[in-house]
Design an enzyme around this catalytic site. Structure first.
Site, PDB file in Angstrom:
ATOM      1  N   CYS A  39       0.834  -1.205   0.000  1.00 23.46           N
ATOM      2  CA  CYS A  39       0.000   0.000   0.000  1.00 23.46           C
ATOM      3  C   CYS A  39       0.869   1.255   0.000  1.00 23.46           C
ATOM      4  O   CYS A  39       1.398   1.657   1.053  1.00 23.46           O
ATOM      5  CB  CYS A  39      -0.923  -0.018   1.221  1.00 23.46           C
ATOM      6  SG  CYS A  39      -1.927   1.460   1.354  1.00 23.46           S
ATOM      7  N   CYS A  74      -0.413   4.120   2.196  1.00 25.12           N
ATOM      8  CA  CYS A  74      -0.284   3.896   3.647  1.00 25.12           C
ATOM      9  C   CYS A  74       1.164   4.105   4.095  1.00 25.12           C
ATOM     10  O   CYS A  74       1.408   4.689   5.147  1.00 25.12           O
ATOM     11  CB  CYS A  74      -0.663   2.465   4.030  1.00 25.12           C
ATOM     12  SG  CYS A  74      -2.159   1.852   3.286  1.00 25.12           S
ATOM     13  N   ASP A  75       2.114   3.622   3.323  1.00 23.98           N
ATOM     14  CA  ASP A  75       3.501   3.527   3.797  1.00 23.98           C
ATOM     15  C   ASP A  75       4.495   4.419   3.053  1.00 23.98           C
ATOM     16  O   ASP A  75       5.652   4.509   3.460  1.00 23.98           O
ATOM     17  CB  ASP A  75       3.972   2.062   3.698  1.00 23.98           C
ATOM     18  CG  ASP A  75       3.106   1.145   4.550  1.00 23.98           C
ATOM     19  OD1 ASP A  75       2.643   1.601   5.623  1.00 23.98           O
ATOM     20  OD2 ASP A  75       2.861  -0.004   4.152  1.00 23.98           O
TER      21      ASP A  75
END
Ligand code: NAP
Length: 302
Positions: free
Chosen positions: A130, A133-134
């Protein structure tokens, strides 16, 4: 008993809930994780009609609000099984057993693993599925993305604004992704395409430090990076429901554009069904179709 249980609160499931509620049917949505499904990880949706730019999170939130404002109930419980007993359909979760007149399975798909050694061990230590997300953990650093579909191209474009350099590794030299997105990505100076190549090894001690890449001739090169974003497709989440859904060789539920399955009263909508085009717009369209068919089924069997 509710009229319709919808398993999965992604774009297909939430759209189905809107159509079912507008047809005055009671709706219970069951969701194992968070509402919105995979689309919440998409930073910028550019191909949904009318919404020229919208984040996946905003899209999902608006859809959720619309469905629940119309009276759809959402419970965060993973559906483990569908059963039919005495003409009544039941959905079993870890905590409860729910009954419905019709069921729409809109479970979508989960991330496919790359299949390289130490992949599982390195999740959260440099390996991610992701980018939104990261990605921020790697600001100003070089990162790698593997895959050649729309997800990989979108992830690379997103990361290009955060990382110092983005290495896009793809096993072929042709892309599944839209050519417009690929061409746009090619204009970004810090994006480097490594084509006809695969990730042969993850180099890591406690955290990822680099990759060994292999080209078609078997030549191996080392790439230093602390982050590998894997975007190599998805696997449909239908396994638990194979007793009521016929699945193809890849695990997709067999159904045509009507979303009707071989089991009366059970419908499929979205990325987990057999279809040519898996896009946000086709997922929401499936939700409308599946709900309309479910309503017809309930009215005909009442
Ligand atoms: P995808 O289209 O299935 O692409 C997967 C990519 O990963 C392919 O390029 C494939 O290579 C590669 N791949 C698969 N297994 C691999 C392996 N073991 N090692 C190396 N490479 C591997 O998956 P996706 O990009 O996740 O997209 C899924 C669906 O969602 C698609 O229909 C896509 O169009 C849709 N999507 C839409 C949007 C949007 O509408 N904005 C955004 C994201 C995704 P090959 O090409 O060689 O097979």
């Amino acid at each position: 008993m509710v009229d319709i249980i919808i398993i999965g609160a992604g774009p297909a499931g939430l759209s189905a809930a809107i159509y079912a509620r507008r047809a005055s049917k009671s709706v219970l949505l069951l969701e194992a994780n968070t509402f919105g499904g995979q689309i919440v990880n998409t930073p910028d949706i550019e191909n949904y009609p009318v919404a020229e730019h919208i984040s996946g999170f905003e899209f999902a939130t608006k859809l959720y609000t619309q469905a629940t404002n119309l009276g759809a109930e959402l419970k965060f419980e993973r559906a483990l099984e569908i059963k039919e007993e005495g003409g009544i359909k039941k959905v079993i979760t870890a905590k409860n057993e729910y009954e419905a007149k019709a069921i729409i399975v809109a479970t979508g798909a989960e991330n496919r693993k790359l299949g390289v050694a130490r992949e599982d061990e390195m999740v959260g230590k440099g390996v991610s599925y992701c980018a939104t997300c990261d990605g921020a953990f790697y600001r100003g650093k070089p990162v790698a993305v593997v895959g050649g579909g729309n997800t990989a191209i979108e992830d690379a474009a997103y990361l290009a604004d955060i990382a110092s350099d983005v290495y896009l590794i793809h096993r072929r030299d042709a892309f599944r992704a839209d050519s417009a997105s690929v061409e746009k990505l090619k204009t970004k100076e810090n994006v480097h395409f490594i084509l006809n190549s695969t990730v042969a090894e993850l180099l890591a001690e406690k955290k990822l430090t680099g990759l060994i890449l292999s080209d078609k001739q078997g030549n191996r090169t080392q790439l230093e990076t602390q982050a590998l974003f894997i975007a190599v497709g998805r696997i449909p989440e239908n396994k638990c429901f194979a007793n009521v859904l016929a699945l193809d060789a890849e695990g997709y539920a067999l159904a045509g554009e009507s979303c009707i399955t071989e089991t009366a009263g059970i419908f499929v909508a979205g990325d987990n069904r057999t279809k040519e085009v898996r896009q946000l717009v086709t997922a929401t369209a499936d939700g409308a179709v599946a709900a309309t068919e479910a309503v017809k089924y309930i009215n005909a069997t009442a």
